[in-house]
Design a protein around this motif. Structure first.
Motif, mmCIF file in Angstrom:
data_model
loop_
_atom_site.group_PDB
_atom_site.id
_atom_site.type_symbol
_atom_site.label_atom_id
_atom_site.label_comp_id
_atom_site.label_asym_id
_atom_site.label_seq_id
_atom_site.Cartn_x
_atom_site.Cartn_y
_atom_site.Cartn_z
ATOM 1 N N VAL A 1 -23.183 5.026 -14.971
ATOM 2 C CA VAL A 1 -22.026 5.743 -15.294
ATOM 3 C C VAL A 1 -21.475 5.580 -16.822
ATOM 4 C CG1 VAL A 1 -19.570 6.421 -14.652
ATOM 5 C CG2 VAL A 1 -21.304 6.119 -12.819
ATOM 6 N N ARG A 2 -21.377 4.245 -17.054
ATOM 7 C CA ARG A 2 -20.754 3.977 -18.474
ATOM 8 C C ARG A 2 -21.802 4.530 -19.421
ATOM 9 N NH1 ARG A 2 -19.706 -1.726 -16.978
ATOM 10 N NH2 ARG A 2 -21.336 -2.287 -18.392
ATOM 11 N N THR B 1 -32.542 12.578 -20.855
ATOM 12 C CA THR B 1 -33.743 12.041 -21.436
ATOM 13 C C THR B 1 -33.709 10.427 -21.908
ATOM 14 O OG1 THR B 1 -34.155 14.224 -22.517
ATOM 15 C CG2 THR B 1 -35.404 12.396 -23.307
ATOM 16 N N VAL B 2 -32.678 10.369 -22.420
ATOM 17 C CA VAL B 2 -32.660 8.716 -22.766
ATOM 18 C C VAL B 2 -32.393 7.814 -21.765
ATOM 19 C CG1 VAL B 2 -30.872 7.241 -23.927
ATOM 20 C CG2 VAL B 2 -31.227 9.379 -25.077
ATOM 21 N N LEU B 3 -31.734 8.394 -20.572
ATOM 22 C CA LEU B 3 -31.466 7.422 -19.462
ATOM 23 C C LEU B 3 -32.616 7.601 -18.360
ATOM 24 C CD1 LEU B 3 -27.411 7.867 -18.590
ATOM 25 C CD2 LEU B 3 -28.828 6.327 -20.136
ATOM 26 N N ASP B 4 -33.632 8.606 -18.737
ATOM 27 C CA ASP B 4 -34.732 8.786 -17.835
ATOM 28 C C ASP B 4 -34.244 9.143 -16.630
ATOM 29 O OD1 ASP B 4 -37.451 9.208 -17.470
ATOM 30 O OD2 ASP B 4 -37.646 6.820 -17.035
ATOM 31 N N VAL B 5 -33.370 10.236 -16.436
ATOM 32 C CA VAL B 5 -32.958 10.681 -15.224
ATOM 33 C C VAL B 5 -32.820 12.218 -15.297
ATOM 34 C CG1 VAL B 5 -31.445 8.782 -14.409
ATOM 35 C CG2 VAL B 5 -30.600 10.603 -15.716
ATOM 36 N N SER B 6 -32.694 12.882 -14.047
ATOM 37 C CA SER B 6 -32.738 14.373 -14.100
ATOM 38 C C SER B 6 -31.260 14.735 -14.809
ATOM 39 C CB SER B 6 -32.800 14.797 -12.709
ATOM 40 O OG SER B 6 -31.471 14.627 -11.864
ATOM 41 N N GLU B 7 -31.168 16.208 -15.190
ATOM 42 C CA GLU B 7 -29.912 16.331 -15.724
ATOM 43 C C GLU B 7 -29.026 16.604 -14.865
ATOM 44 O OE1 GLU B 7 -31.066 19.684 -18.615
ATOM 45 O OE2 GLU B 7 -28.926 20.429 -18.709
ATOM 46 N N SER B 8 -29.448 16.813 -13.619
ATOM 47 C CA SER B 8 -28.124 16.936 -12.605
ATOM 48 C C SER B 8 -27.513 15.564 -12.314
ATOM 49 C CB SER B 8 -28.891 17.607 -11.257
ATOM 50 O OG SER B 8 -29.797 17.004 -11.056
ATOM 51 N N ALA B 9 -28.397 14.420 -12.283
ATOM 52 C CA ALA B 9 -28.289 13.170 -12.121
ATOM 53 C C ALA B 9 -27.136 12.680 -13.312
ATOM 54 C CB ALA B 9 -29.257 12.124 -12.255
ATOM 55 N N ALA B 10 -27.586 12.948 -14.586
ATOM 56 C CA ALA B 10 -26.681 12.776 -15.812
ATOM 57 C C ALA B 10 -25.480 13.460 -15.406
ATOM 58 C CB ALA B 10 -27.315 13.265 -16.879
ATOM 59 N N LYS B 11 -25.047 14.843 -15.136
ATOM 60 C CA LYS B 11 -24.128 15.468 -14.832
ATOM 61 C C LYS B 11 -23.234 14.757 -13.881
ATOM 62 C CE LYS B 11 -25.480 20.129 -16.159
ATOM 63 N NZ LYS B 11 -25.885 21.385 -15.605
ATOM 64 N N ARG C 1 -23.170 11.658 -13.044
ATOM 65 C CA ARG C 1 -22.711 10.256 -13.644
ATOM 66 C C ARG C 1 -21.529 10.549 -14.641
ATOM 67 N NH1 ARG C 1 -27.843 6.708 -15.024
ATOM 68 N NH2 ARG C 1 -28.805 6.964 -13.096
ATOM 69 N N LEU C 2 -21.620 11.645 -15.276
ATOM 70 C CA LEU C 2 -20.411 11.864 -16.330
ATOM 71 C C LEU C 2 -19.131 12.485 -15.499
ATOM 72 C CD1 LEU C 2 -22.565 14.147 -18.869
ATOM 73 C CD2 LEU C 2 -20.985 12.069 -19.578
ATOM 74 N N ARG D 1 -18.398 11.463 -12.689
ATOM 75 C CA ARG D 1 -17.893 10.388 -12.037
ATOM 76 C C ARG D 1 -17.072 9.522 -13.143
ATOM 77 N NH1 ARG D 1 -22.454 7.628 -9.024
ATOM 78 N NH2 ARG D 1 -22.679 9.691 -8.065
ATOM 79 N N ALA D 2 -17.635 9.294 -14.325
ATOM 80 C CA ALA D 2 -16.890 8.602 -15.349
ATOM 81 C C ALA D 2 -15.443 9.238 -15.532
ATOM 82 C CB ALA D 2 -18.098 8.430 -16.502
ATOM 83 N N ARG D 3 -15.748 10.597 -16.029
ATOM 84 C CA ARG D 3 -14.466 11.293 -16.496
ATOM 85 C C ARG D 3 -13.368 11.147 -15.431
ATOM 86 N NH1 ARG D 3 -18.192 16.250 -18.303
ATOM 87 N NH2 ARG D 3 -18.534 15.629 -20.590
ATOM 88 N N GLU D 4 -13.781 11.367 -14.147
ATOM 89 C CA GLU D 4 -12.818 11.403 -13.170
ATOM 90 C C GLU D 4 -12.176 10.142 -13.018
ATOM 91 O OE1 GLU D 4 -11.351 13.716 -11.976
ATOM 92 O OE2 GLU D 4 -10.110 12.575 -10.346
ATOM 93 N N ALA D 5 -12.823 9.139 -12.998
ATOM 94 C CA ALA D 5 -12.589 7.751 -12.955
ATOM 95 C C ALA D 5 -11.666 7.487 -13.907
ATOM 96 C CB ALA D 5 -13.677 6.747 -12.767
ATOM 97 N N LEU D 6 -11.941 7.709 -15.322
ATOM 98 C CA LEU D 6 -11.267 7.237 -16.457
ATOM 99 C C LEU D 6 -9.806 8.079 -16.481
ATOM 100 C CD1 LEU D 6 -14.142 7.058 -19.021
ATOM 101 C CD2 LEU D 6 -12.698 5.170 -18.076
#
Lengths: 174, 76
Positions: free
Chosen positions: A127-128, A146-156, A158-159, A161-166
């Motif tokens: 997530v970080r 692409t950098v994290l080698d995950v699907s775009e929906s997985a990246a979204k 994680r993002l 989750r990060a924004r909400e937690a922060l």
């Protein structure tokens, strides 16, 4: 520098790539590993690999994305090594403080940066990483995936989750 | 059709990234115009990103930069 801005740099000399991406990889490394000395190791190891692999780089994507991918993998390697051999208990030291105009402002900046570091350290590593690449370094969500080698929906996910937690953790600063 | 708070919440990542369609953007704007809670949440999420954009970037210290460049055999 975002990945999209790096399309034309494949022919640039390594010194130029180092100058352009050293801070970005240092930031990524620090945000994942949580230690400035280890983040420096991430930079060094990343560019060792870049130098070795550059002659065979196929250019099938922006070179920035390629360098970020190497940097990310290197940061994960350092993090895992650190878990197995935790020699340095320091995490998320405050190392970068924006210029302040007074002692009071300096103290406030230190406090804020320290609080931002603390809040990020509460996030899981994947997530970080997504938040660092997207919201600190300005990559697009597709580039983050692409950098994290995950699907775009997985990246979204994680993002989000990060924004909400922060958002919850930093309520007093918002 | 109008959005509920849950609809908007589900759409927020795309909305923040500017990757919603024109129709979705219109629906979101209509909801935000009448919902203080969602507007506050959106503003806070945008503030999180702004805070980290401004304060979250690290700069490799000059001494370390020189040392690493030297070890790599590159001149800056």
């Amino acid at each position: 520098m975002t990945v999209a801005e790096t399309d034309d740099v494949v022919d640039r000399p390594i010194s130029r790539l180092f100058n352009e991406f050293a801070d970005a990889i240092y930031t990524l490394g620090y945000r994942i590993v949580g230690d400035r000395h280890l983040a420096e190791d991430v930079v060094q190891e990343t560019f060792i690999k870049v130098i070795r692999a550059l002659p065979t780089y196929r250019g099938d994507g922006p070179i920035g994305g390629w360098i970020y991918r190497i940097g990310y993998r290197e940061a994960i390697t350092v993090t895992r090594r650190r878990r197995e051999d935790p020699v340095d208990p320091m995490t998320f030291q405050v190392t970068s403080v924006p210029a302040a105009t007074s002692v009071e402002a300096d103290v406030l900046n230190h406090e804020l940066v320290s609080r931002l570091d603390d809040a990020m350290s509460q996030l899981s590593e994947p997530v970080r990483a997504a938040f660092t690449l997207r919201d600190i370094q300005g990559l697009s969500t597709a580039e983050v995936a692409t950098v994290l080698d995950v699907s775009e929906s997985a990246a979204k996910m994680r993002l989000a989750r990060a924004r909400e937690a922060l958002r919850v953790q930093l309520k007093e600063y918002l | 059709m109008s959005l509920t708070c849950d609809d908007l919440d589900a759409m927020l990542p795309e909305f923040l990234d500017g990757s919603v369609t024109a129709d979705e953007a219109t629906l979101a704007a209509e909801h935000l115009a009448t919902c203080e809670e969602c507007t506050a949440e959106l503003n806070e999420l945008e503030s999180v990103t702004k805070l980290y954009r401004e304060h979250g970037t690290m700069h490799l210290p000059d001494e370390s930069r020189k040392r690493i460049a030297g070890s790599l055999g590159i001149s800056e």
